[in-house]
Design a protein around this motif. Structure first.
Motif, short mmCIF file in Angstrom:
data_model
loop_
_atom_site.label_atom_id
_atom_site.label_comp_id
_atom_site.label_asym_id
_atom_site.label_seq_id
_atom_site.Cartn_x
_atom_site.Cartn_y
_atom_site.Cartn_z
N THR A 64 0.83 -1.21 0.00
CA THR A 64 0.00 0.00 0.00
C THR A 64 0.87 1.26 0.00
OG1 THR A 64 -1.82 -1.11 1.17
CG2 THR A 64 -1.73 1.30 1.30
N VAL A 65 1.90 1.27 0.85
CA VAL A 65 2.78 2.43 0.94
C VAL A 65 3.63 2.58 -0.31
CG1 VAL A 65 4.75 3.41 2.20
CG2 VAL A 65 2.85 2.38 3.46
N GLY A 66 4.16 1.46 -0.82
CA GLY A 66 5.09 1.51 -1.93
C GLY A 66 4.48 1.80 -3.27
N LYS A 67 3.24 1.36 -3.50
CA LYS A 67 2.65 1.60 -4.82
C LYS A 67 1.23 2.16 -4.77
CE LYS A 67 0.79 -3.10 -5.53
NZ LYS A 67 0.75 -4.26 -6.46
N GLY A 68 0.71 2.40 -3.56
CA GLY A 68 -0.66 2.86 -3.43
C GLY A 68 -0.81 4.36 -3.24
N ILE A 69 0.29 5.08 -3.07
CA ILE A 69 0.21 6.52 -2.84
C ILE A 69 0.59 7.29 -4.10
CG2 ILE A 69 1.09 8.46 -1.46
CD1 ILE A 69 1.56 6.39 0.78
N SER A 104 4.01 -5.64 12.74
CA SER A 104 3.32 -6.08 11.52
C SER A 104 2.80 -4.92 10.70
CB SER A 104 2.15 -7.01 11.89
OG SER A 104 1.06 -6.28 12.44
N ASN A 105 2.59 -3.76 11.33
CA ASN A 105 2.08 -2.61 10.58
C ASN A 105 3.18 -1.58 10.31
OD1 ASN A 105 0.36 -0.01 10.08
ND2 ASN A 105 -1.12 -1.68 10.05
N ASP A 106 3.89 -1.17 11.36
CA ASP A 106 4.82 -0.06 11.20
C ASP A 106 6.07 -0.41 10.40
OD1 ASP A 106 3.15 1.64 12.48
OD2 ASP A 106 4.63 2.39 13.89
N ALA A 107 6.66 -1.57 10.64
CA ALA A 107 7.88 -1.92 9.91
C ALA A 107 7.62 -2.06 8.42
CB ALA A 107 8.48 -3.21 10.46
N GLN A 108 6.39 -2.40 8.07
CA GLN A 108 6.07 -2.58 6.66
C GLN A 108 6.11 -1.26 5.87
OE1 GLN A 108 3.01 -5.18 5.23
NE2 GLN A 108 2.79 -6.13 7.24
N LYS A 109 5.93 -0.13 6.56
CA LYS A 109 6.01 1.13 5.84
C LYS A 109 7.42 1.35 5.30
CE LYS A 109 2.28 2.12 8.66
NZ LYS A 109 1.92 1.87 10.06
N THR A 110 8.41 0.99 6.11
CA THR A 110 9.80 1.11 5.66
C THR A 110 10.07 0.14 4.51
OG1 THR A 110 10.51 1.80 7.84
CG2 THR A 110 12.21 0.95 6.37
N MET A 111 9.55 -1.06 4.62
CA MET A 111 9.69 -2.02 3.51
C MET A 111 9.11 -1.43 2.23
SD MET A 111 8.37 -5.53 5.31
CE MET A 111 8.66 -5.85 7.04
N GLY A 112 7.97 -0.77 2.35
CA GLY A 112 7.31 -0.20 1.18
C GLY A 112 8.12 0.88 0.53
N ALA A 118 11.94 2.72 -3.81
CA ALA A 118 13.24 3.17 -4.32
C ALA A 118 13.82 2.14 -5.29
CB ALA A 118 14.20 3.40 -3.16
N LEU A 119 13.67 0.86 -4.98
CA LEU A 119 14.14 -0.20 -5.89
C LEU A 119 13.37 -0.16 -7.21
CD1 LEU A 119 14.47 -3.18 -3.36
CD2 LEU A 119 16.34 -1.91 -4.43
N GLU A 177 2.71 -3.56 -11.33
CA GLU A 177 2.48 -5.01 -11.39
C GLU A 177 3.72 -5.80 -10.97
OE1 GLU A 177 1.72 -2.87 -13.83
OE2 GLU A 177 -0.45 -2.86 -13.44
N GLN A 178 4.89 -5.21 -11.13
CA GLN A 178 6.14 -5.90 -10.79
C GLN A 178 6.57 -5.65 -9.34
OE1 GLN A 178 8.16 -3.80 -14.07
NE2 GLN A 178 8.81 -5.79 -14.84
N PHE A 179 5.77 -4.89 -8.61
CA PHE A 179 6.15 -4.47 -7.25
C PHE A 179 6.07 -5.66 -6.29
CE2 PHE A 179 5.82 -2.50 -3.15
CZ PHE A 179 6.50 -1.31 -3.24
N GLN A 180 7.21 -6.12 -5.82
CA GLN A 180 7.29 -7.19 -4.83
C GLN A 180 8.37 -6.82 -3.81
OE1 GLN A 180 5.32 -9.84 -4.44
NE2 GLN A 180 4.11 -9.32 -6.27
#
Length: 336
Positions: free
Chosen positions: A66-71, A190-198, A203-204, A213-216
Motif C-alpha cells: 500500500t505504501v510503496g505503490k498505493g500513494i 506487523s504494521n509499522d515496519a512494513q512502511k519502511t519495507m514499502g 526506491a528499488l 504489477e512488478q512491485f514485490q
C-alpha cells in the motif's frame, strides 16, 4: 560506483534510519501500559517489545505494498521524492520525540510521500482513492475502534471478575499483561515496519524501472526493516512512554491488559487488510477508552488534547515539510 547506485544505497540507509527512529519513537505503543502497571520492569518490557516487533515485521507485506505503490505510481517516483519523504518523516519524528508528543510515524511517512509527490508531479499524480484513502480510513477509524474496543473489553472483564478479590485480579492481570504486551508489540511490527519495507521497495522500483504489477518486497528488505525496528525499539523511547503510560490516565493491570488487547486486535486486522494505520493513535485511544470505563474524570483530558492536536497537525506539517525539502533538493541538484 555509479551515482544512481550510490543514491539507492543512501535511500536504503535513510529508510532504515527512519525505521530505527520509528522503533524508539513508538516503543511506548507496546510497553507503556505494562511499565505503568508494573507488570514488567522497563528493561524487560523494552526487550520483549523489540523481539516481538521483529516477529511481527516478518508476518506479511500487505501494508508495504500500500505504501510503496498505493500513494504514487512507482513509475512516477524518483529518488529525490523518496529522499525528501524520508527526511521529512525523520525530522518530524525527532521533533515530536523531543517534546514527548505521541504523534504518528505512519502518517508522517505517508503524508511526506504525498507532499513530495505533489512537488514532483502535481496533485493529480497522487492516488487519493487508493493508499491515501486507506491511510485516512485508518486515521479516522482506528482511534474509534481502539477506544470503543477497550471500553467494551474492560467492561466484560470487570463483569467476569466481579466476585474475585482485588488482590487476585491484580496478580492475574499483571501476569496476563506479559502476553498482551507481546501481542501489542507483534502487531506494531506487523504494521509499522512494513512502511519502511514499502518505501525501500519504491526506491528499488525507481532504480530498476518496475511498474506497479512488478512491485514485490524482496526478502532482504523484509529482514533489514524488521531488524532495524527491533534495534530501535530496544533503544527505548522514554519520553513518550511517560506521556502515554503515566500522564494520560491512571492504569490498573486489568486496564492495561484491555487496552493492549483491544489496540493490538485493531492493528492486526488493519495489517491484514493492507491499511497503514497509526499504532500510536490506536493504543493511545485504547488507553483512554480503558480509563473512561472507570470514570471520565480519571482521564487527563489535557494530555489527550495534546495527543489529538499532534494527530491533526502531523498531516499538513509533513505535506508542507516534504514539499519544501523536495523543492530544495531539486534546486540544489538540478535533477528530479
Amino acid at each position: 560506483m555509479p551515482t544512481e547506485l550510490l543514491v539507492l544505497i543512501l535511500i536504503v540507509a535513510l529508510a532504515l534510519a527512519f525505521d530505527f527512529i520509528n522503533g524508539f519513537h513508538d516503543t511506548a505503543n507496546a510497553v507503556a501500559t505494562s511499565i505503568a502497571t508494573r507488570a514488567l520492569a522497563p528493561l524487560q518490557a523494552v526487550l520483549l517489545a523489540a523481539a516481538f516487533n521483529v516477529l511481527g515485521a516478518l508476518s506479511g507485506t500487505a501494508v508495504a505494498k500500500t505504501v510503496g505503490k498505493g500513494i504514487i505510481p512507482p513509475e512516477l517516483a524518483t529518488h529525490t521524492l523518496v529522499i525528501a519523504a524520508l527526511l521529512s518523516a525523520i525530522v518530524w519524528n525527532l521533533i515530536t520525540w523531543r517534546y514527548g508528543i505521541p504523534s504518528s510515524s505512519s502518517h508522517a511517512l505517508i503524508f511526506s510521500i504525498v507532499g513530495a509527490g505533489i512537488a514532483e508531479s502535481g496533485i493529480h499524480a497522487i492516488k487519493w482513492g487508493d493508499g491515501v484513502a486507506k491511510a485516512l480510513q485508518g486515521l479516522v477509524f482506528s482511534p474509534f475502534f481502539g477506544f470503543l474496543g477497550a471500553m467494551l473489553l474492560l467492561t466484560l472483564l470487570l463483569w467476569l471478575v466481579a466476585n474475585r478479590r482485588p488482590s487476585w485480579v491484580n496478580r492475574f492481570f499483571l501476569r496476563a499483561q506479559v502476553v498482551s504486551a507481546a501481542y501489542m508489540a507483534f502487531s506494531h511490527g506487523s504494521n509499522d515496519a512494513q512502511k519502511t519495507m514499502g518505501i525501500i521497495t519504491l526506491a528499488l522500483a525507481t532504480y530498476y524501472g518496475w511498474s506497479g504489477e512488478q512491485f514485490q518486497v524482496p526478502l532482504w528488505v523484509i529482514l533489514s526493516a524488521a531488524l532495524a525496528m527491533g534495534i530501535g525499539t530496544a533503544a527505548g523511547g522514554w519520553r513518550i512512554i511517560k506521556t502515554i503510560g503515566f500522564q494520560a490516565v491512571a492504569l490498573r493491570p486489568i486496564d492495561g491488559f484491555a487496552a493492549e488487547v483491544a489496540g493490538a486486535t485493531v492493528i492486526e486486522t488493519a495489517s491484514r487488510l493492507g491499511i497503514p494505520l497509526s499504532t500510536t493513535h490506536t493504543i493511545s485511544s485504547a488507553i483512554l477508552g480503558a480509563g473512561a470505563t472507570q470514570r471520565l474524570s480519571s482521564v487527563r483530558w489535557t494530555i489527550a488534547g495534546r495527543i489529538v492536536t499532534a494527530w491533526i497537525v502531523t498531516i499538513p506539517a509533513c505535506i508542507a515539510l516534504s514539499w519544501l525539502i523536495y523543492t530544495l533538493l531539486h534546486l540544489l541538484t538540478g535533477s528530479r
